[in-house]
Scaffold this active site. Structure first.
Site, PDB file in Angstrom:
ATOM      1  N   ASN A   1       0.822  -0.902   0.045  1.00  0.00           N
ATOM      2  CA  ASN A   1      -0.012  -0.001  -0.081  1.00  0.00           C
ATOM      3  C   ASN A   1       0.815   1.099   0.048  1.00  0.00           C
ATOM      4  O   ASN A   1       1.924   1.372   0.889  1.00  0.00           O
ATOM      5  CB  ASN A   1      -0.863   0.032   1.342  1.00  0.00           C
ATOM      6  CG  ASN A   1      -1.726   1.098   1.281  1.00  0.00           C
ATOM      7  OD1 ASN A   1      -1.326   2.170   0.732  1.00  0.00           O
ATOM      8  ND2 ASN A   1      -2.893   0.733   1.985  1.00  0.00           N
TER       9      ASN A   1
ATOM     10  N   CYS B   1      -6.658  11.914 -10.834  1.00  0.00           N
ATOM     11  CA  CYS B   1      -7.665  11.565 -12.190  1.00  0.00           C
ATOM     12  C   CYS B   1      -9.107  11.464 -11.575  1.00  0.00           C
ATOM     13  O   CYS B   1      -9.933  10.999 -12.075  1.00  0.00           O
ATOM     14  CB  CYS B   1      -7.372  10.147 -12.575  1.00  0.00           C
ATOM     15  SG  CYS B   1      -7.392   8.916 -11.768  1.00  0.00           S
TER      16      CYS B   1
END
Ligand SMILES: C[S@@+](CC[C@H](N)C(=O)[O-])C[C@H]1O[C@@H](n2cnc3c(N)ncnc32)[C@H](O)[C@@H]1O
Length: 398
Positions: free
Chosen positions: A280, A341
């Site tokens: 992660n 994004c």
């Protein structure tokens, strides 16, 4: 031959808007929300309808959604027949534009929804292999026609439907992935600049690659030096382009499958100084800061943290955290390439957030490039939702 109604607009089912809906439609946005319909009309999902104002004045022709909050997606504002010739002309326009802005590019987007006049349709190409996504019942109903037009115009080796985008569920559409024409190799290869990348169009994320970042990946090659960190690396797109002038490149991603392909990409391109770590990124960055590590070039290209407006507060905290930590890791004179994004985060807000991260990390930055999606992913100005990708290239002065 696939059929399309080709009816004159006067023969289409009519949907009347409220006065407010008419003003909204006239303002140029191509989506109309259900609250702006003057009455409920029981229509099948995906039907092409004529849209009129409260007094019956013609506003356009649109795809109808039976389930989404966005009830209508405008196809045209003209009183023209939406038939085979209409769609063939739109496809020709989309292909001509790609030849102009991405000539000879092997992996590129050919049709990009509203920006090409095809609401809810995406077509990508990987060499001779096409990948099609319909995200709305309108193009889903017209899929046989669209496949036929694509086949006769491009003679693809294969066509795969990547109908596994979750937004389909909001439209009452099932999820599936299926090759409907020809055969697609389990892993095909494409060239991007002077590198070769493997693509799995059946199982890769999106339609196989994040094509919207193609030009940014090619651009960042200028900035690769020393120790490089590519965080949220997927199959190593940015990292491999940066590798040419780097001492070492570390790729970090939570997807073991993506990193396996990244390792193969590195091998295929003769790049031996690439390390791929499954972790992660939030944990990786925290640990790296604690250990006092330093990188000369860092890429942050996370998935959209703010998928909806409700996600914004958590998303802002996430973007702030990863950017602050990346700036703590950045060597003096280093380069940060940071992307978002999320269309729910505007460019100015993202820039402001980087400013806050720099302040918190005690760094002075200069903005070198302010970039967006590649030219084959044009944004429709009247649809702010299509202006989603931000990519800033920053230099640390201190
Ligand atoms: C936008 S994509 C990166 C695309 C890549 N930069 C490229 O150009 O091909 C985001 C990536 O982040 C990964 N990802 C999502 N959440 C993550 C997390 N918390 N930690 C690490 N990787 C994560 C996904 O597996 C995906 O590969």
């Amino acid at each position: 031959m696939a059929q399309t109604s080709g009816r004159a607009w006067q023969d289409l089912p009519v949907i009347r808007l409220t006065g407010k809906g008419r003003r909204w439609a006239k303002s140029g946005h191509p989506w109309i929300y259900r609250d702006d319909l003057a009455e409920m009309v029981p229509l099948p999902a995906g039907e092409l309808v004529a849209v009129v104002g409260p007094t019956g004045d013609f506003l356009g022709q649109a795809f109808y959604s039976a389930t989404s909050r966005i009830a209508l997606r405008l196809v045209t504002r003209r009183e023209e027949a939406v038939d085979r010739e209409f769609w063939a002309a739109r496809l020709e326009g989309a292909l001509t534009y790609r030849e102009q802005v991405a000539p000879g590019v092997e992996a590129r987007r050919l049709v990009y929804g509203e920006a090409d006049g095809f609401p809810g349709l995406v077509v990508d190409t990987y060499g001779p292999h096409l990948v099609v996504q319909t995200l709305h019942p309108g193009p889903e109903r017209l899929l046989p026609l669209f496949l036929e037009l694509l086949t006769s115009r491009l003679s693809p080796a294969s066509i795969t439907l990547r109908h596994d985008a979750e937004v389909r569920l909001l439209e009452g559409l099932a999820l599936e992935v299926r090759t409907v024409k020809g055969e697609v190799p389990e892993r095909l290869t494409i060239r991007e600049g002077d590198l070769t990348f493997l693509v799995d169009v059946l199982r890769g994320q999106k339609t196989g690659l994040f094509l919207d970042q193609r030009e940014n990946r090619l651009t960042v090659r200028l900035y690769g030096q020393g120790e490089v960190l590519d965080a949220f690396a997927y199959q190593g797109g940015f990292g491999l382009h940066l590798a040419r002038n780097a001492r070492q490149v570390t790729l970090v991603d939570s997807s073991a499958a993506a990193l396996e392909v990244a390792r193969e990409n590195a091998r295929m391109n003769g790049l031996s100084h690439i390390i791929a770590i499954k972790e992660n990124v939030f944990h990786f960055l925290r640990k790296a800061v604690q250990e006092g590590r330093r990188y000369d070039t860092i890429v942050l290209d996370p998935p959209a943290f703010a998928k909806s407006r409700q996600d914004r507060p958590g998303a802002l905290r996430g973007y702030l955290e990863i950017n602050r930590q990346a700036l703590e890791l950045l060597a003096p004179g280093g380069c940060l390439i940071t992307c978002s994004c999320s269309y729910n985060l505007r460019e100015e807000e993202f820039l402001d957030l980087i400013r806050q991260a720099a302040q918190a990390a005690g760094r002075e930055l200069r903005l070198v490039e302010r970039r967006g999606a590649a030219r084959d992913h044009p944004a429709l100005l009247s649809l702010p939702e299509s202006l989603y990708l931000k990519c800033f290239i920053l230099h640390a002065l201190s």
